[in-house]
Design a protein around this motif. Structure first.
Motif, mmCIF file in Angstrom:
data_model
loop_
_atom_site.group_PDB
_atom_site.id
_atom_site.type_symbol
_atom_site.label_atom_id
_atom_site.label_comp_id
_atom_site.label_asym_id
_atom_site.label_seq_id
_atom_site.Cartn_x
_atom_site.Cartn_y
_atom_site.Cartn_z
ATOM 1 N N LEU A 1 1.261 2.832 -3.353
ATOM 2 C CA LEU A 1 0.121 3.367 -4.101
ATOM 3 C C LEU A 1 0.203 4.882 -4.246
ATOM 4 O O LEU A 1 -0.121 5.433 -5.292
ATOM 5 C CB LEU A 1 -1.192 2.969 -3.428
ATOM 6 C CG LEU A 1 -1.457 1.464 -3.342
ATOM 7 C CD1 LEU A 1 -2.845 1.209 -2.798
ATOM 8 C CD2 LEU A 1 -1.303 0.805 -4.691
ATOM 9 N N ASN A 2 0.641 5.540 -3.190
ATOM 10 C CA ASN A 2 0.716 6.996 -3.248
ATOM 11 C C ASN A 2 1.728 7.481 -4.271
ATOM 12 O O ASN A 2 1.710 8.648 -4.661
ATOM 13 C CB ASN A 2 1.077 7.565 -1.877
ATOM 14 C CG ASN A 2 -0.148 7.732 -1.011
ATOM 15 O OD1 ASN A 2 -1.257 7.705 -1.521
ATOM 16 N ND2 ASN A 2 0.046 7.877 0.280
ATOM 17 N N PRO B 1 0.794 -1.229 0.000
ATOM 18 C CA PRO B 1 0.000 0.000 0.000
ATOM 19 C C PRO B 1 0.824 1.275 0.000
ATOM 20 O O PRO B 1 0.392 2.291 -0.526
ATOM 21 C CB PRO B 1 -0.829 -0.112 1.282
ATOM 22 C CG PRO B 1 -0.185 -1.165 2.088
ATOM 23 C CD PRO B 1 0.503 -2.086 1.146
ATOM 24 N N ASP B 2 2.040 1.217 0.564
ATOM 25 C CA ASP B 2 2.821 2.451 0.581
ATOM 26 C C ASP B 2 3.348 2.810 -0.808
ATOM 27 O O ASP B 2 3.888 3.882 -1.010
ATOM 28 C CB ASP B 2 3.971 2.373 1.590
ATOM 29 C CG ASP B 2 4.920 1.243 1.292
ATOM 30 O OD1 ASP B 2 4.619 0.436 0.401
ATOM 31 O OD2 ASP B 2 5.969 1.171 1.949
ATOM 32 N N GLN C 1 -4.988 4.049 -8.343
ATOM 33 C CA GLN C 1 -3.598 3.817 -7.931
ATOM 34 C C GLN C 1 -3.316 2.314 -7.852
ATOM 35 O O GLN C 1 -2.253 1.840 -8.265
ATOM 36 C CB GLN C 1 -3.339 4.444 -6.560
ATOM 37 C CG GLN C 1 -3.387 5.958 -6.559
ATOM 38 C CD GLN C 1 -3.289 6.515 -5.152
ATOM 39 O OE1 GLN C 1 -3.419 5.789 -4.171
ATOM 40 N NE2 GLN C 1 -3.058 7.808 -5.049
#
Lengths: 312, 269
Positions: free
Chosen positions: A83-84, A80-81, A94
């Protein structure tokens, strides 16, 4: 009388294409058994033991053939980190962009490996971070001692496992949290019902100091000892680690395990019991080095660098 | 495992309710890190976990202080923001959220009075009045102040923060003020592919939803409205236009309102 041949059909019950296959199997004289993985863990129990895999009260490992029509899996897991970092506003976009990016990179790296390039380690071995049960099963089948293990969403299985062993630890199936010691309070119905939200890995606790053995290209490199007095997870005592010697047969075990798992470079976590038996906890596909020795000029680092240069 | 058969029920029995949560209590936070759960600390547990992966952090102090003269305090706090984000993220077929009474009641009343007194210059046959982003010389101070805030970077920050979108400070707000008497035809507007977020502030006192008054979103690929909203006075509606891909165009059944007043802010790349 001949027992009907059973075929596992991994799909949803509303999947029409799977239904056609199931009916064809029946027409061919077999029995089609529906394995609805989408209902795990919330409404179907599933338990992994080294010698038996139970699915909804039946032995999954007793079946000899599996037809997979629909199963929602994805490795490597999208982090998830990451995605940004994708240039989209919505996380949904994303996520899709990150998946496409991973497909792009993963295919290329795997292809380069197949073409003969040296990878430390092959990119597909990174899956081992998330496939602890697969690793444990493989090691055990090849005679490498591993802790007795249960992975489950079934409270009854946990209680039975707790009755069998004196001390039990639990940890996530795919990493992400420290190891904890199971206590009486964890065995209440209130606590165990949470397994139906997310299954967990339980293991007999191996009492004794922990060792980390580095293997590179089929050869031993260095070993370190971590005292475990007062801690459940040895990572809490890394500041007390020191160089160690391991018996030759343990190095042989580590080298054999690395070959089994296609790992060119690995750190093997082991525990030594009071009887002197070494039990393997895990082979790491991307092992840390700096915690255990001089981070700029340690023996593991130097050997790794020499190997990389030799293959360049 | 069940044997396949013709009698296999298609629908499953209702699953028993059970507590949510991991057996390893902090697994999610441990795996993802606190930043994915907001600011951490004392209030960390009360922050949403279902909003993965949009982290919620408090509205920046500057944006907070600029918005507070207009918006009710709870709208600027994490709790209401959580509800708005969930509604926005879960809405179908396109992200949207409706918030009731976002403005202080006295602010809403003042703006309504200002709109009544305002001599709206029709810019089209549909009676629109366009207000530029800045520098509008309105006599009504409440409206002027509100429009000034809407044109500000702080308002953009707030609107994006409220629905969990990232704000990179590169948005160009377009503000449209409408005050239209009854009897006008409904109109459509398209915010286009460049719009990232559109916000309606409704200051229409009386709607007649039973007669079709309200806000409707039609999809060019389908027949009829896909989403209908019947906003009350002092209501806010935020949506992601999705440009040409979703084909979502709002049209407003304003002829069924006694007097239609709405302020629209659309943020473009």
């Amino acid at each position: 009388m001949v027992a009907s041949k059973k075929v596992a059909v991994v799909a949803s019950r509303v999947d029409k294409a799977a239904e056609l296959v199931a009916k064809a199997v029946q027409k061919a004289g077999g029995q089609a058994l529906l394995v609805e993985t989408e209902r795990v863990p919330e409404s179907l129990t599933m338990s992994w033991r080294p010698e038996a895999i139970a699915f909804d009260g039946m032995r999954l490992d007793s079946l000899r053939v599996f037809y997979i029509k629909a199963i929602y899996l994805g490795l490597p897991i999208v982090q998830p980190d990451r995605l940004n970092a994708r240039n989209f506003e919505l996380w949904q976009d994303q996520y899709v962009a990150e998946q496409q990016r991973q497909s792009f990179l993963y295919s290329i790296l795997r292809d380069l490996h197949r073409q003969g390039r040296t990878f430390v380690n092959p990119v597909q071995t990174l899956d081992l971070h998330y496939l602890k049960l697969f690793q444990l099963s493989l090691l055990r089948r090849h005679g490498i001692p591993v802790p007795d293990t249960l992975a489950t969403n079934d409270p009854a299985q946990v209680r039975a496992f707790a009755g069998k062993h004196g001390a039990i630890i639990y940890k996530p199936l795919a990493g992400g949290a420290a190891v904890s010691l199971l206590n009486e309070g964890d065995l209440t119905a209130e606590r165990l019902q949470l397994l139906a939200n997310c299954p967990i890995l339980f293991q007999e606790q191996i009492q004794g100091d922990e060792f980390r053995a580095y293997v590179l290209n089929g050869e031993p490199v260095a070993a370190f000892q971590i005292p475990t007095t007062g801690v459940v997870d040895a990572r809490a005592a890394l500041d007390q680690c020191s160089p160690a010697e391991l018996p030759a047969e343990i190095w042989e075990t580590c080298i054999r395990g690395a070959e089994l798992l296609d790992l060119v470079f690995t750190a093997v976590d082991l525990r030594r019991t009071q009887n002197g038996l070494y039990v393997t906890l895990e082979f790491n596909p991307t092992p840390a080095i700096a915690f255990f020795e001089d981070p700029t000029d340690g023996v593991v680092l130097r050997r790794l660098a020499d190997f990389l240069v030799s293959r360049a | 495992m069940e044997l396949y058969s013709e009698d296999l029920p298609i629908s499953l029995s209702h699953e028993p309710e059970r507590a949510s949560g991991f057996f390893i209590p902090d697994l999610g936070r441990s795996y993802l890190g606190n930043e994915w759960y907001g600011s951490g600390g004392e209030n960390a547990e009360s922050q949403p976990s279902s909003l993965w992966p949009e982290a919620i952090s408090p509205l920046p102090p500057d944006a907070y202080s600029c918005a507070s003269p207009f918006l009710i305090p709870s709208l600027l706090e994490l709790k209401l923001c959580t509800i708005a984000r969930e509604a926005y993220a879960q809405a179908s077929p396109f992200p949207h959220a409706y918030i009731d009474k976002p403005l202080h009641s006295e602010v809403a009343d003042s703006i309504e009075r200002a709109l009544e007194e305002l001599d709206m210059e029709p810019l089209s046959s549909q009676g629109e009045a366009m207000a530029g982003a800045r520098g509008i010389n309105y006599s009504a101070r409440a409206l002027e102040g509100f429009l000034g805030w809407l044109a500000s970077d702080g308002a953009a920050q707030f609107h994006f923060w409220l629905v969990g979108l990232q704000y990179h400070g590169i948005c160009h707000p377009q503000i449209l003020v409408r005050s239209v008497p009854p009897g006008e035809l409904p109109f459509e507007e398209c915010h286009g592919a460049t719009a990232r977020l559109v916000v309606f502030y409704f200051l229409t006192r009386v709607w007649h939803p039973e007669l079709g008054g309200g806000l409707y979103f039609g999809n060019s690929r389908t027949c009829g409205p896909t989403v209908s909203v019947h906003p009350d006075f002092n209501g806010m509606f935020l949506y992601y236009p999705g440009g040409v891909f979703l084909g979502v165009n709002p049209f407003i059944g304003m002829h069924k309102a006694e007097r239609f007043r709405v302020i629209t802010v659309s943020y473009h790349r």
